[in-house]
Design a protein around this motif. Sequence first.
Motif: not given
Length: 522
Positions: A42-59, A61-68
């Motif tokens: 419960e104390e670690t950075t949520s994998p879901i939060r990591q994914e949402l942050d990375l999807r914003r980061f990809a946008l 950079r103008g990148c399309r996410v093709v896999g996680v």
Amino acid sequence: MLDIQWSAAELRELEELRQRESLLPADAPRALLSIRLSVLTEETTSPIRQELDLRRFALMRGCRVVGVARDLNVSATKVPPWKRPKLGDWINNRAPEFDQILFWKLDRFVRRISDLHLMIEWCKEYKKVLAADKDPIDLDSAYGEMMVTMIAGMARIEAANTGIRLESLWKYARTTDRWVIGKPVFGYTTEEGLNGRRLVVHPFRKRVLHWIYAMLKRGRSMYKITQIVNRAGVPAPNGGKWYAKNLTSILTNPALKGIRVIRPPKAKSAEISRILYGADGQPIRLAPPIFEDREFDEIQDLLKNNAKHGRKGSKGKQLSRFLGVVLCGSCLANMYKHVTIKNLKDGATRKYPKLRCSSYTTEPCGAPVFDPDEIYGALSAAALNELGEYEVVHREYARGAENLARVSELEASIKHYMDGLAPGGSFAVGGFIQKQAQEALQKLGAELQTIDPETTKDRWTYKSMGVTYRQHWSELGTAQMEKDLLRAGITFVVYEDHADLLIPDDVKQRLVVRDDYFKKRL
């Protein structure tokens, strides 16, 4: 381990990011998101939060996410990126499908500088980009490459400092006669005392070990001894059954003399634990001995005389071949080669090789024993008959950038001539100029037709080496045949009166030799 569940708000945010991503141009760079945690709490950075942050980061950079690639409960120190279950599959088998690897922070990606440097070299070789959302890392620039190396170095120093503090604590604890942590060797247990936890003799286990000692002196084999203790219901240290291997590891442990021992760093399973000595030069005593020095030394001599079999001979020569290929028809376990050596009256020795199921020394499945040469020969003949004429094919990585650039040039040139030949265009003047423009247009169109659209993309190509597996095995021998059959998932199931060679339907694809970029460079 916690379950990963998306909340309604997170799902709405995910859908919004996907909708924004769908507006990107068709030729937008393709991003693979790498998400990793050593321990999911419960104390670690949520994998879901990591994914949402990375999807914003990809946008951004103008990148399309093709896999996680989600690798949870995976240590970055122990497991490099190319060996992780999810990310490793993308790197080793799906490299043509992405252009960039995006991760949250560097310590979520790698911890070892050597792993980082190897990933940088891989990215250069395969024309990929590494970038982090929360660190100033982007391999698109020399500055970004410098930063990634520096940050990895700092992370490694931090991990090393933690290790130094723990090692210092362990070194102090080992100099005392208290039991700090861990499971004692079979024969001992621990109990709380006035000055902390102490090591004490377990009376029943001591009797079991002394009975085993007596059986060894009477010439009983390890196999017979383990059979008896298993039938008697004596639980092994892990709660399972006794085997020659786990019993030998106990009997060769100097801790049975009641002294403190330590495993050497990076010790192999067969290495004996090392005795720790105190300031007086004597072994650190923790408890009364189960075996005195003389008894322990005698046990070691008995074990050496008792050991007549194994997978490897005395000079390290491998006895068993095709492990994972030759299987028992009764229980589908591996078949091992076993050699019994008997002394003859004239002083000579005779060897009796036999191939038997691995269950033979534990809970026999009832399968008969076979002649090893006969089985290995039958397998080789069957493999040559079924696969000998297949071509040896290697997989290679091909870049599409050169052809893509040429296609872009051709399309631009074609558009130039078509515009010029249109009514009112610069080439629509008749005569020689118009004829030359038309011929140039035809040539450009013909060249464009010869370029396969697939060759404009990064892809795997498959190249025949010009030899068959019959020639390949004839040159490189049985060891190579064993590797190839294992890679292809081919098995040879041996029954009492026949054997079946089982070949997967996709055997040609499985037989393809895939270059291991990382293995060659480690």
